[in-house]
Structure formats: C-alpha cells, structure tokens
Design an enzyme around this catalytic site. Structure first.
Site, mmCIF file in Angstrom:
data_model
loop_
_atom_site.group_PDB
_atom_site.id
_atom_site.type_symbol
_atom_site.label_atom_id
_atom_site.label_comp_id
_atom_site.label_asym_id
_atom_site.label_seq_id
_atom_site.Cartn_x
_atom_site.Cartn_y
_atom_site.Cartn_z
ATOM 1 N N SER A 28 -25.139 26.771 -24.988
ATOM 2 C CA SER A 28 -24.555 26.093 -26.150
ATOM 3 C C SER A 28 -23.200 25.480 -25.876
ATOM 4 O O SER A 28 -22.685 24.735 -26.723
ATOM 5 C CB SER A 28 -24.438 27.075 -27.320
ATOM 6 O OG SER A 28 -25.733 27.484 -27.728
ATOM 7 N N GLU A 83 15.556 35.357 28.839
ATOM 8 C CA GLU A 83 14.659 34.600 29.699
ATOM 9 C C GLU A 83 15.348 33.768 30.773
ATOM 10 O O GLU A 83 14.813 33.610 31.869
ATOM 11 C CB GLU A 83 13.784 33.675 28.829
ATOM 12 C CG GLU A 83 12.834 34.398 27.899
ATOM 13 C CD GLU A 83 11.768 35.171 28.661
ATOM 14 O OE1 GLU A 83 11.158 34.597 29.589
ATOM 15 O OE2 GLU A 83 11.575 36.360 28.342
#
Length: 815
Positions: free
Chosen positions: A468, A101
C-alpha cells in the site's frame, strides 16, 4: 723481412719467453674481462628504470571519505597511504627518521661510504652471533629500492640500487627524496607512509605527534612485525627508546627530552581502523560503488581523492540504532529460537564460547552459559570474566515460553542493572533511507541489521513489492486529472476476470468490510484497497504506471490493476526518493551520496550540484541575493503535490500510522504491507526530510500474521524522527500560490482553481459498512452485467446492517 724485436721470441731466453707469453695472456684476459664486464653491464642496465620518472611519481594513495560535517567515515585504497608534501611534515618526524635511518642524509651524495664501512664491520659480528645483517643503505638507496626496484636480495640489485641512488641525487632535491621516502615506506599496521601510520597507530595527524611517538614510527622501517606494539611490546619500546637516544646524540633533543620520552609508556590503538566513526558501513560501501562507476576502480583505490559525501552522522547513528532496535523488537515478538550452542563446562569452555560471532555493532553483548534453571530464575556464568548473575525475569519467561532454557545452553546476554538481558541476533532484516527532498542528498542509509554479518544493502539492492505504500501514486494520478481530495469513490465489493485458474480476482480491504461512498482523503488515510482499485480502473493503469515511472518509483511496472495495490517491485532507495516530490512541490530529484570530489592536488573534479549562478561573483551593492533554480524535473503539479502531502499527513493524524501522531503536525507518510505479510513498509516525511523504512526476510518468507507496516516500520520511523526533528523541526508544507483552499468535513483542502465549485456535491456522506447480503448482491449484479444478463433487484436484507465499524488505526491494506 726481419720481424719486429718484440715479436722475435726465438731470440729470447726461456725466462724472457715465459714473461712475454704471460704478458700476452694477461692482456688477453684483461680484454676478455672487459668484454664480459661490458656485456654484463649492458645486460644489467638494459631494464634499469629512469630516475627522472620520480620527478612526477605519484604513489598509490587512499581516497578518504568524509561526511558532510567533515567526519572521516572511510577510506578506499589498495595501499593505505595519505600523501603529504615535505612542507607539511613536522620537523620532529623528519629528525626521528634521519636519526634512525640516515643521519648523514643531507651530507652524502646518495651512498654513505663511511656508513657502509661501519655496516660491513658490524656484519662481521652479526654473522658470528647469528643476528640479521645490516645493509648500510641510505634513505636515497631505500627510495631507489622501494620505488624503482624489487625486493630481491642479490648483488645485481645492490649494484642497481647504488647507481640509481646517484641518479636520484642528480635528478631530485634532498627534500624531494625525503618526501618520497616518508610517503612510500611501509610501517606495518596496514600503513604506507608516515601520515597513515600516525593515524593508524595513534589516531592523530602528523602535527599532533609527540617526539616519542615520532620516534616509534621511525623505529618501524627495519621490521614492522618485529616491533609490533601489541605482539612485541618490549621490543617495540626498546627500539623506540634507541631512536630517542639517537635523536639526542644528533642534537635534535635535549637530554631531558630524551629521558622524558623514554619514560613514557608506548600506547597505541588496538587495531587500525578506516575511520573512528563506524555507523556508516552500508553508506560508505554504496558511495564506493557509485564512485567506481563514475571514476573507475583504479582511480578510486589509488588516486588519493578527497570525497565529501552527503551523510549526516547524527542522523546516520540514529538510523542505525532505530532500525536495529526495530528488528530486535520484531524478533522478540516472534519468540526465543533457542541457544546457539551448548557446553559441559569443561576446561576451556570460555575460550570456545568467546569465539562465537556476535554483531560488532552490539559490543555490549557477551557470551554466557546457563548454570541453573528454576522456573523463571535462570543463573548464568559469563564467558568473559566468569561473573555469575541472573537473567531478567521477563527475559527468562520469554525464553521459557517457547524453548525453555537448560543447563549448559550458550547464549548472548547484556548486563543491565546488575542482571542480564537475554539477546539473540534477528533473522529478519530491513533498511532505512533518509533523503533531503529539496536536493536529493542522502542523509542516512542503513542496509541491514549488521554490515559485518551481511553486507547486502537492502536499501539499494533489494527489490520488493511496496504494498500500500504505492497507493499515493494512484491518488496523485487521479488528482492530476479530474479528481479532488473531496471527490467520492465507492468502497464496495468488486471483482475482475483473469484470476488464477480461471477464477475472478476480488480485492478486499484489510478489515474484510466495506464502507460505501467516501472521499479520496479518507480512502488514502485508511488505506482502502477496493476503493483504490476502483479509482485505478477509472483513471487507467497506463496513466498510473506512467506517472509512477516518471516520479522514479521503478522502470518496469506493468499496467495491471494489482500494481495499484503495490504488486510491482522497487527498492527502498527509489521509493523514498519518489516520495520527495510530494514534499518539494512536485519535482523529481535524483538521490545522491557524493557531494564533491577533489584530486590529490586539491582540484575539484566532480560536484553534484551542477547549477550555475550567474550573479554569485558580483560584488555586493545592496542588490537582492542570487537565486538558483530549483533542482529536479517537474513531474506533478505543485497543487497535486500539496494535496497528497496533506492527505498523507492525515494518515499519521487519523489513519493507519496514527501511532506516530506524537511526532506532531506536518508529518505525513504511508504504510505498506504486501500479500501474506511478506514485506512491511512505511515511507514518511516532514518538509525537510523523507524517510523510508522496510522490514522483511531476505528469502521473502512471510513475517507472520499481523506484521503490517504500522506494526514494525512505523515505530522505527518514529524513533528516528524524534532525533531528526530536533535538528530539522517540522514546519507547514509550502502552500501553492495558485491553490484555492476550502474547508471540507472540518479539514482545509487545497483545490485546483475551478474544481472547488464541485465540493458541495463531493462531500462524503457518513461511512456505512456494507453487510454480507450487500456483498453478495453487488457481486452477483457485476457478474450478470459482465455476462450480458439483465441485473435483478436485490431483495432487502432480512437483518439490519451491522453498526458502523472503524478499522483500528494500526491496520493497513493488503492486495
């Protein structure tokens, strides 16, 4: 008065006049141009960002979520970014990006004039050949554009970019600018910044990258989609090799290193994943919800937090496998539902079949078509590789018994020892939660069969009746009062006014039989409904509801007798956490998933354990180690907690969950089955882990006759605990210091001091089922008492009572 000479135009020759007029015009034009430039500059720069803001710039960064052992399990983010400081970025990565770059980055002042000239020269040829024009932007200019400006392509933006680049160079160091660039740049694969890209493309941290891998990342800023490693592998490798050659030109790599790097194939992961560990989707999503409630969505998705959770990956994987297997077993018990599609084997049928959704958690499943059926011999063809094989005979028989297979049926199969097993996605769903009872740490959570098919978390979001599984809270309330585990309660028919349409409500046991006087222990072990209702009536439902809410079962229970049999609603998450009090000495713990959170600077901003240790900072001089207070509020007496835990151990050893007896001693729990078999539960535990399992349809339709808590949830619990007990072996429940222990009916029972003296009177006689005549007589006497009539003595039964019959161990109570 004579005019100044330079204004005396009349005395000048014509040529001179024109010269003067032109000069005056040029001066005016320059003045006007200056004014226009001044106005344009004022307009251009009025909203120009302040470059000094970048000194404290914090880009959106992903919050990374870890299990308790450090395994990465997820990310929360708007942008998938892992922010790393300049000192943490390896030199090869920096050199690769500089080569690709801006090789003169450390030499120019923000704008590379020579580089810009080269770009303009190249653009002449690019324009003639139709190629993309090069911008010639430096890294500093790219930072200005990416962070402070928009992506518009215009002269205005270019001018602003150049000005800001100069300001950035004056405000920040080169290292700071490069740090911003390498963390901000978008590199495709849903990656912002080099650290996220390294993980998404290669599954590595930055310091693990090879030079050729760093070169590939540096090849991406110019166009991530153009160099996608899967869609454009040739272009991606070519661009990577060019970056490697540039690194060699700049002296960062030797010619040998360049050649070696270029010779290596470009190998990347198939797709970016938030974590390599993929079994915790439900857990991670619940952690995200809790984090957002505490810190806010913006902070969680952009703040770059480090979040350590309570998850145990081994237990989580075991939980997911156990629940999926349990749901598939339920599905198999209820028959083959038929093919999910058909085909005529025309060209392209394979591609069409492969588009059918299968559970991502079942990657070994594949789509196939039935080619031929001859009885239980079913030949199939795989859509994946056109392989021909046969279904397992048992699977073919299973399918043909309900909806026979035929040629052209599209099905899911799994290869097994040269044959194929028939598969289908269950319609039933469920949840499993595992919690550490001493602390409340959620060790595992599965909220359904497949997160990809349904993200609804049934562990935390599904409110269902526990059946239960609620009974232990009734018994705990009784034990907190005058009852002991050896206390006797009559298991005989009973009815109450207030039933539907003016009828009376008459609860029944699952076996439809009654067993006379028996101890609390035996009643809980065998989940006797009628006995539980009698007990609740005696101690008062207000007391039962009050204790259940105090223990964390729910917040809106109604004091109705039907609630004693589990008619209220709760979630698996809350019910499992409430059971923890039976194991940890009677303390209510608040379950939690997030252990600790640190911000991006490493400062701890949240810690789940808020207890303080006054002596932890002292130097060691032989003193006793510091002791922290136990977590949680004391909600029941430690003796009560031990009594219930011991009774629930009996449920596994002798009661409705006896199929889990193979787990050994010191494992307890309670089954639960709701009316019409709509939901099935089991909440079980050892000293160090509490596990809740729920199975039910999302629309709450019945599961089918016989689908009790012992049929589906107990096997899921058993399979999970076989793994959990290898890490956390079962050990005896902690005996309360002030409890009195006596042997009753061959079982050592715990008593609150003073209550053990009643045990001789409370020992239960043999259980004798009450015959039909007794049922009628008792019911008639209760109705007469309710109406004020004098009860009559029942005539002796004309036939002897039936022999004593013990209900099967896999039966459970219904309300």
């Amino acid at each position: 008065m004579p005019q100044p000479r330079f204004l005396n135009i009349k005395g000048l020759k014509i040529a001179e006049r024109w010269f003067v007029l032109a000069g005056v015009g040029l001066l005016g034009a320059i003045t006007l141009a200056g004014l226009i430039v001044t106005i344009y500059a004022a307009w251009l720069f009025h909203d120009l960002p302040d470059a000094s803001e970048l000194a404290d710039y914090r880009p959106a960064t992903a919050t990374r979520v870890y299990a308790g052992d450090g395994t990465l399990i997820g990310e929360f983010s708007d942008e998938r970014r892992i922010y790393v400081q300049y000192e943490q970025i390896p030199l090869p990565v920096i050199q690769a990006f500089l080569s690709a770059e801006d090789s003169r980055f450390f030499e120019h002042g923000g704008i590379d004039v020579s580089g810009l000239g080269r770009a303009m020269f190249k653009n002449v040829f690019n324009a003639l050949t139709g190629r993309r024009l090069e911008g010639g932007s430096t890294i500093t200019q790219q930072v200005a554009k990416n962070v402070l400006l928009t992506n518009e392509s215009s002269l205005n933006r270019k001018v602003k970019e150049a000005i800001l680049a100069n300001r950035l160079e004056a405000t920040l160091t080169k290292q700071q600018i490069l740090e911003l660039y390498l963390n901000e740049i978008y590199l495709g694969y849903r990656s912002f910044g080099v650290a996220a890209a390294a993980y998404n493309y290669f599954g590595k941290s930055l310091d693990q990258l090879t030079p050729d891998e760093a070169a590939f990342l540096a090849a991406l800023p110019k166009g991530p989609n153009n160099y996608h490693p899967k869609r454009h592998p040739g272009a991606a490798k070519g661009r990577r090799d060019w970056v490697l050659s540039e690194m060699g030109e700049n002296g960062f790599l030797t010619p040998e290193q360049v050649a070696t790097g270029q010779a290596r194939p470009l190998s990347t992961q198939d797709a970016p994943r938030r974590a390599q560990y993929a079994d915790a989707d439900f857990f991670v999503e619940e952690a995200r919800r809790q984090a957002i409630r505490q810190f806010g969505a913006d902070e969680v998705n952009r703040g770059g937090y480090y979040m350590r959770t309570t998850l145990d990956p081994k237990l989580q994987s075991a939980a997911r496998d156990a629940l999926m297997k349990g749901l598939e077993n339920y599905d198999r018990r209820h028959g083959w539902r038929g093919a999910w599609g058909t085909t005529d084997f025309a060209d392209g049928w394979q591609a069409e079949a492969l588009r059918q959704t299968r559970p991502p958690e079942r990657r070994s499943w594949e789509a196939a078509a039935v080619e031929n059926v001859a009885g239980n011999s079913v030949r199939i063809r795989s859509a994946k590789d056109d392989n021909v094989g046969y279904l397992l005979t048992a699977d073919a028989a299973w399918a043909n018994a309900n909806r026979p297979l035929k040629r052209g049926d599209l099905i899911f199969v799994e290869r097994s020892s040269g044959q194929y097993a028939l598969k289908q996605v269950p319609r039933v769903n469920g949840a499993l939660v595992a919690i550490e009872p001493q602390s409340g740490r959620v060790l595992a959570m599965v909220g359904g069969y497949s997160y990809a098919l349904s993200s609804f978390n049934r562990a935390t979001q599904a409110r269902r009746q526990p059946g239960s599984a609620f009974k232990p809270f009734v018994y705990a309330t009784a034990l907190e009062g005058d009852y002991t585990p050896a206390s006797i309660v009559l298991d005989a028919p009973i009815s109450f006014a207030g039933g539907p349409n003016g009828t009376r409500w008459s609860p029944e046991n699952y076996s439809r039989e009654y067993y006379g006087p028996q101890s609390l222990r035996r009643g809980l072990e065998l989940s006797r409904n009628v006995m539980t209702v009698r007990l609740a009536q005696d101690i008062g439902m207000n007391n039962v509801v009050s204790l259940a809410e105090k223990m964390g079962v729910a917040d809106d229970l109604q004091p109705n007798l039907s609630v004693s049999l589990g008619a209220g609603e709760t979630t698996p998450y809350r019910l499992t956490a409430a059971y923890a009090a039976f194991v940890n000495g009677g303390r209510r713990i608040e379950p939690y998933l997030i252990e600790m959170v640190q911000d991006r600077d490493g400062e701890t901003i949240f810690r789940a354990d808020q207890r303080r240790c006054r002596d932890c900072g002292r130097a060691f001089s032989g003193q006793e180690s510091p002791r922290l207070d136990a977590r949680g509020e004391q909600v029941i007496d430690p003796i009560t907690a031990y009594q219930v835990a011991s009774m629930l151990e009996g449920v596994v050893q002798r009661g409705t969950a006896a199929s889990a007896r193979g787990l050994g001693r010191w494992v307890g729990g309670k089954t639960g089955t709701t009316n019409e078999y709509r939901s099935a539960w089991f909440v079980g535990f050892s000293s160090d882990i509490v596990v809740g399992v729920f199975i039910g349809f999302d629309d709450n339709r019945p599961l089918g006759s016989g689908e009790t808590g012992a049929t589906g949830p107990v096997p899921v619990f058993t399979e999970f605990m076989q793994v959990a007990l290898r890490e956390r072996p079962a050990r005896p429940f902690v005996r309360p210091k002030n409890a009195v222990f006596r042997t009753v009916n061959g079982i050592e029972e715990a008593f609150r001091p003073g209550t053990e003296r009643r045990r001789e009177q409370e020992e239960a006689p043999p259980e004798i089922p009450l015959g039909p005549q007794s049922y009628t007589d008792i019911l008639r006497r209760e109705e007469e008492e309710a109406s004020g009539q004098t009860p009559q003595t029942a005539p002796p039964p004309t036939t002897p009572p039936p022999p004593r019959k013990e209900p099967a161990a896999d039966l459970d109570g219904l309300y």
